[in-house]
Enzyme design. Sequence first.
Site, short mmCIF file in Angstrom:
data_model
loop_
_atom_site.label_atom_id
_atom_site.label_comp_id
_atom_site.label_asym_id
_atom_site.label_seq_id
_atom_site.Cartn_x
_atom_site.Cartn_y
_atom_site.Cartn_z
N ASP A 40 -9.75 23.72 -25.30
CA ASP A 40 -9.97 24.26 -26.65
C ASP A 40 -11.45 24.48 -26.95
O ASP A 40 -11.79 25.27 -27.83
CB ASP A 40 -9.34 23.35 -27.71
CG ASP A 40 -7.83 23.52 -27.82
OD1 ASP A 40 -7.29 24.50 -27.24
OD2 ASP A 40 -7.19 22.70 -28.49
N TYR A 54 7.51 20.72 -33.89
CA TYR A 54 7.68 22.14 -34.15
C TYR A 54 8.78 22.74 -33.29
O TYR A 54 9.01 22.34 -32.16
CB TYR A 54 6.38 22.91 -33.99
CG TYR A 54 5.63 22.75 -32.70
CD1 TYR A 54 5.60 23.77 -31.76
CD2 TYR A 54 4.91 21.59 -32.43
CE1 TYR A 54 4.89 23.65 -30.59
CE2 TYR A 54 4.19 21.46 -31.26
CZ TYR A 54 4.18 22.49 -30.34
OH TYR A 54 3.47 22.35 -29.17
N LYS A 81 7.26 29.92 -35.07
CA LYS A 81 7.29 28.46 -35.09
C LYS A 81 7.66 27.96 -36.47
O LYS A 81 7.28 28.55 -37.48
CB LYS A 81 5.93 27.88 -34.72
CG LYS A 81 5.47 28.17 -33.32
CD LYS A 81 4.10 27.58 -33.06
CE LYS A 81 3.63 27.89 -31.65
NZ LYS A 81 2.27 27.38 -31.43
N HIS A 95 -3.92 28.46 -30.96
CA HIS A 95 -3.13 28.92 -29.82
C HIS A 95 -2.09 29.96 -30.21
O HIS A 95 -1.60 29.96 -31.34
CB HIS A 95 -2.39 27.74 -29.18
CG HIS A 95 -3.28 26.61 -28.81
ND1 HIS A 95 -2.92 25.29 -28.97
CD2 HIS A 95 -4.53 26.57 -28.28
CE1 HIS A 95 -3.88 24.51 -28.55
NE2 HIS A 95 -4.88 25.25 -28.13
#
Length: 181
Positions: free
Chosen positions: A169, A131, A71, A61
């Site tokens: 996904d 995250y 991130k 992603h």
Amino acid sequence: MKVIDTEIEGLVILEPQVFGDDRGYFFESFSLKRFEEKVSKTVFVQDNESKSKYGVLRGLHYQLPPYTQAKLVRVVKGRVLDVAVDIRKGSPTFGKHVAVELSEENKLQFFLPKGFAHGFAVLSEEAVFQYKCDEYYAPDHEGAIRYDDPELGIDWKLPVEDIILSEKDKKHPRLQDAIWL
């Protein structure tokens, strides 16, 4: 905090200094001052956490401009294979990836600057994944790449029959057909 460079510029692994004794352990999981001194001038605006069972693969992603995200990721329970793919137009490492095992034991963190697709596969019975992001989630600006794109050549360290994907996904395009940065 020790900063470990990877083969792709900007992607770094962070190894905290852990203080342990017979009572347990302590470590500083994040310090804005140290992070900015050693890694990047990044201001994180959102923290996320996910819990997944063995075989779950989330990714690959990313968010499109103007909502691209840097991130800082880590595992607080279990073990995952974390993967970052360079999708920066014109980058000499475009389409290349770095994979690192993150676990509650090694306490490593992985920093992904803007311009990378991200995914992880759960290698333990269960994993809790945290995250930090420097931009808010923008669902209208999502991008993604197939986890099994042969052009990427990612070894997810899971038998194919054990991989569990979301319906979303399962439908992502290959790198050559994706909309990227």
